[in-house]
Design an enzyme around this catalytic site. Structure first.
Site, PDB file in Angstrom:
ATOM      1  N   HIS B 124      25.043  24.210  30.953  1.00  8.50           N
ATOM      2  CA  HIS B 124      25.910  25.342  30.670  1.00  8.50           C
ATOM      3  C   HIS B 124      27.291  24.770  30.308  1.00  8.50           C
ATOM      4  O   HIS B 124      27.657  23.696  30.783  1.00  8.50           O
ATOM      5  CB  HIS B 124      25.989  26.182  31.960  1.00  8.50           C
ATOM      6  CG  HIS B 124      26.706  27.493  31.825  1.00  8.50           C
ATOM      7  ND1 HIS B 124      28.079  27.593  31.807  1.00  8.50           N
ATOM      8  CD2 HIS B 124      26.241  28.756  31.738  1.00  8.50           C
ATOM      9  CE1 HIS B 124      28.415  28.865  31.712  1.00  8.50           C
ATOM     10  NE2 HIS B 124      27.327  29.598  31.661  1.00  8.50           N
ATOM     11  N   ASP B 201      24.789  21.280  39.604  1.00  6.22           N
ATOM     12  CA  ASP B 201      25.171  22.655  39.299  1.00  6.22           C
ATOM     13  C   ASP B 201      23.992  23.538  39.725  1.00  6.22           C
ATOM     14  O   ASP B 201      22.971  23.593  39.046  1.00  6.22           O
ATOM     15  CB  ASP B 201      25.452  22.783  37.798  1.00  6.22           C
ATOM     16  CG  ASP B 201      25.691  24.226  37.369  1.00  6.22           C
ATOM     17  OD1 ASP B 201      25.623  25.129  38.234  1.00  6.22           O
ATOM     18  OD2 ASP B 201      25.922  24.451  36.167  1.00  6.22           O
ATOM     19  N   GLN B 204      22.044  28.427  39.151  1.00  6.27           N
ATOM     20  CA  GLN B 204      20.811  29.156  38.833  1.00  6.27           C
ATOM     21  C   GLN B 204      19.667  28.831  39.796  1.00  6.27           C
ATOM     22  O   GLN B 204      18.553  29.313  39.620  1.00  6.27           O
ATOM     23  CB  GLN B 204      20.370  28.858  37.392  1.00  6.27           C
ATOM     24  CG  GLN B 204      21.366  29.278  36.316  1.00  6.27           C
ATOM     25  CD  GLN B 204      21.460  30.792  36.144  1.00  6.27           C
ATOM     26  OE1 GLN B 204      20.636  31.551  36.661  1.00  6.27           O
ATOM     27  NE2 GLN B 204      22.472  31.244  35.425  1.00  6.27           N
ATOM     28  N   LYS B 227      26.068  35.502  41.270  1.00  2.00           N
ATOM     29  CA  LYS B 227      24.695  35.385  40.764  1.00  2.00           C
ATOM     30  C   LYS B 227      23.669  35.511  41.881  1.00  2.00           C
ATOM     31  O   LYS B 227      22.468  35.343  41.664  1.00  2.00           O
ATOM     32  CB  LYS B 227      24.513  34.040  40.054  1.00  2.00           C
ATOM     33  CG  LYS B 227      25.283  33.935  38.738  1.00  2.00           C
ATOM     34  CD  LYS B 227      24.855  32.708  37.967  1.00  2.00           C
ATOM     35  CE  LYS B 227      25.841  32.313  36.881  1.00  2.00           C
ATOM     36  NZ  LYS B 227      25.847  33.225  35.739  1.00  2.00           N
ATOM     37  N   CYS B 367      26.083  30.470  26.652  1.00  2.67           N
ATOM     38  CA  CYS B 367      27.006  29.400  27.045  1.00  2.67           C
ATOM     39  C   CYS B 367      26.314  28.050  27.057  1.00  2.67           C
ATOM     40  O   CYS B 367      26.593  27.199  27.896  1.00  2.67           O
ATOM     41  CB  CYS B 367      27.656  29.670  28.397  1.00  2.67           C
ATOM     42  SG  CYS B 367      28.767  31.060  28.363  1.00  2.67           S
TER      43      CYS B 367
END
Lengths: 134, 409
Positions: B124, B201, B204, B227, B367
């Site tokens: 991303h 990261d 997600q 999220k 993104c």
């Protein structure tokens, strides 16, 4: 609500684009893209005595951006350079028949006008306004 | 279908009681942000109604209550990702800010000209642009783990990337476009063997599957509250305590100090030395409630629910002509995301026409422009699922996609 923007004229020009292609010895030629969705439009214009005698657009993108470019090229045939520089977004949107385009899609519809303005101002050698399509 | 686990769950989310153009909202954009259960919303109003005050410094009751709520949220989150200690949890604005914190406070202090940072081609923008900037500033190199056509990373040549100059690796746990789950534990262990410090990261992954930061063994681990049913404006940086102890702060000001004179200052203990100024108190409290809600459902049930929805969707969509799912061949997927192309219809047209049916999907590059380039498309349409989605949402999406074809052809 949103599929109302797919008026018959837009779908007609999307399926059968007018003036699609390129001109080699054009006086006005410009390209721009919409970085958010990747729409891309090129417009080439041939002038005779300061009047548009031929125009082609090329590009890829959504139905709104491509049909708007097709419609715009039809509209500017026979116009003077001065008329091109004064062409307003309202004229284009009225022809598209979609005054209710929301903020998410208005940029798609006005990309072709922005390209026209970039090319015209370049030809005239005058500075491009901040939001040339508005 | 075994989706009965989450039966009636939409009732917990007030947004699903509203109608849009006379229809129920079909929300399929949870990879962008999730809807909020009533418990989270109530915790926010309750804080402002009952104990609004600044934290850590107050001697009076409501400030003590607010501090307790804020610090309890930190404990809840630490347990949720199995951190060694709640002192390893730093509240940030979002995953992006957490990455910027690490770039500025750790990488800029520990890497020097000629060193390299390893990233992947599926990042991303939030895990790409901060490194581009720090690399320019410090004259570092950026090298990339490549992605193959099915959406998985190419990992057989890691030794070529993990050279002596490679000092830092930052990669996503789960792709926001394809849902691919990267084998981060293996990659991190190989990186550590080369003395490379790592950042994951997890924006997600944490919302969709059970994670254990001690097992993953990452040095830095970041995610965003919004999220995972939490409020926007709150995110988390997890880092190993010894790293945090030896790291300079990112932002300076109030609350992050232990002692200040006119010309110098000493820093507060970890994690507070990284939380300058009044933090997003209510954001942290709301995120704590969101974690309670997810814990209650069970992360393995959530993962299973999404995979069942994914299979159901694949079955339904197999009837659609010229429908292509990106990364479909890859089996290591959360199942929470379907990125697709549909005939030569542009994603913006698809999303516009679906919006007319009150179906919210994402259209664009998500993104992740370099990944789009790799997939050979300027944009995709993305439907992403979460706990509150069910088969009826997929059915409506299917009907919507048929409408797309009838409008555009």
């Amino acid at each position: 609500m949103s599929d109302d923007i797919y008026k018959e004229i837009i779908l007609d020009h999307y399926r059968n684009p007018r003036n699609k292609g390129k001109l080699t010895d054009s006086e006005i030629s410009a390209q721009d893209n919409n970085p958010v969705c990747g729409d891309r439009i090129t417009i080439d214009i041939k002038l005779e005595n300061n009047v548009v005698s031929d125009v082609k657009f090329d590009g890829e993108g959504c139905a709104i951006s491509q049909s708007s470019a097709s419609i715009l090229t039809d509209m500017i045939m026979g116009k003077t350079v001065d008329e091109l520089s004064k062409f307003t977004k309202d004229e284009l949107l009225e022809e598209l028949g979609t005054p209710s385009l929301g903020p998410a899609r208005i940029k798609c519809a006005l990309l072709s006008l922005k390209v026209l303005k970039i090319g015209t101002y370049q030809y005239l050698g005058t500075e491009l306004p901040e939001d040339p399509e508005n | 279908m075994g989706l009965s686990n989450f039966h009636d769950i939409k009732k917990d989310f007030p947004i699903f009681s509203r109608q849009i153009n006379g229809r129920d909202l079909v929300y399929l954009d949870s990879a962008a942000t999730t809807q909020k259960p009533i418990e989270v919303i109530d915790s926010i109003t309750s804080y402002y109604k009952n104990c609004n005050s600044n934290i850590h410094r107050g001697i009076y009751s409501i400030s003590i209550e607010a501090t307790e709520l804020y610090e309890n949220a930190r404990n809840t989150i630490a347990k949720f990702i199995n951190a060694n200690s709640s002192r390893e949890i730093i509240f940030t604005r979002n995953a992006t800010e957490a990455i910027n914190l690490v770039a500025n406070a750790w990488v800029s202090a520990n890497l020097k000209e000629g060193d390299s940072i390893i990233l992947t081609e599926m990042e991303h923008h939030s895990n790409l642009v901060p490194w581009q900037i720090i690399a320019k500033k410090l004259k570092l190199k950026l090298n990339f783990i490549k992605i193959q056509a099915d959406g998985g990373l190419i990992l057989d040549n890691l030794d070529d990337l993990f050279t002596d100059n490679a000092k830092f690796l930052s990669l996503t746990h789960v792709s926001n476009v394809l849902g691919t789950i990267n084998p981060i534990k293996d990659i991190i262990s190989k990186a550590h063997a080369h003395g490379i410090t790592t950042l994951v990261d997890a924006a997600q992954s944490v919302p969709h599957m059970s994670v254990d930061v001690q097992n993953i063994d990452s040095d830095f681990f970041v995610f965003s509250g919004h999220k995972m049913l939490g409020p926007s404006g709150i995110g988390v940086l997890h880092a190993k305590k010894d790293i945090l102890e030896n790291m300079e702060p990112f932002l300076y000001g109030g609350d992050m100090i232990s002692n200040v004179s006119l010309r110098e200052a000493q820093w507060n203990d970890v994690p507070w030395k990284f939380e300058a100024g009044t933090p997003n108190i209510v954001g942290a409290i709301g995120l704590g409630k969101a974690v309670d809600y997810l814990d209650n459902l069970g992360m393995s049930n959530i993962h299973k629910h999404e995979q069942e929805l994914y299979s159901y969707a694949i079955d339904r969509f197999s009837d659609l002509k010229e429908f292509k799912i990106f990364g479909f061949e890859n089996k290591d997927s959360t199942g929470g995301v379907i990125s697709f192309s549909y005939s030569d219809f542009h994603p913006h047209d698809i999303a516009s026409i679906l919006d007319g049916e009150s179906i919210a999907v994402r259209a664009g590059h998500h993104c992740a422009q370099p990944l789009m380039e790799k997939l050979g498309v300027p944009a995709t349409t993305r439907a992403s699922f979460y706990v509150y989605n069910d088969e009826s949402d997929i059915d409506k999406l299917f009907d919507g996609l048929q409408k797309v074809r009838s409008v555009l052809t």
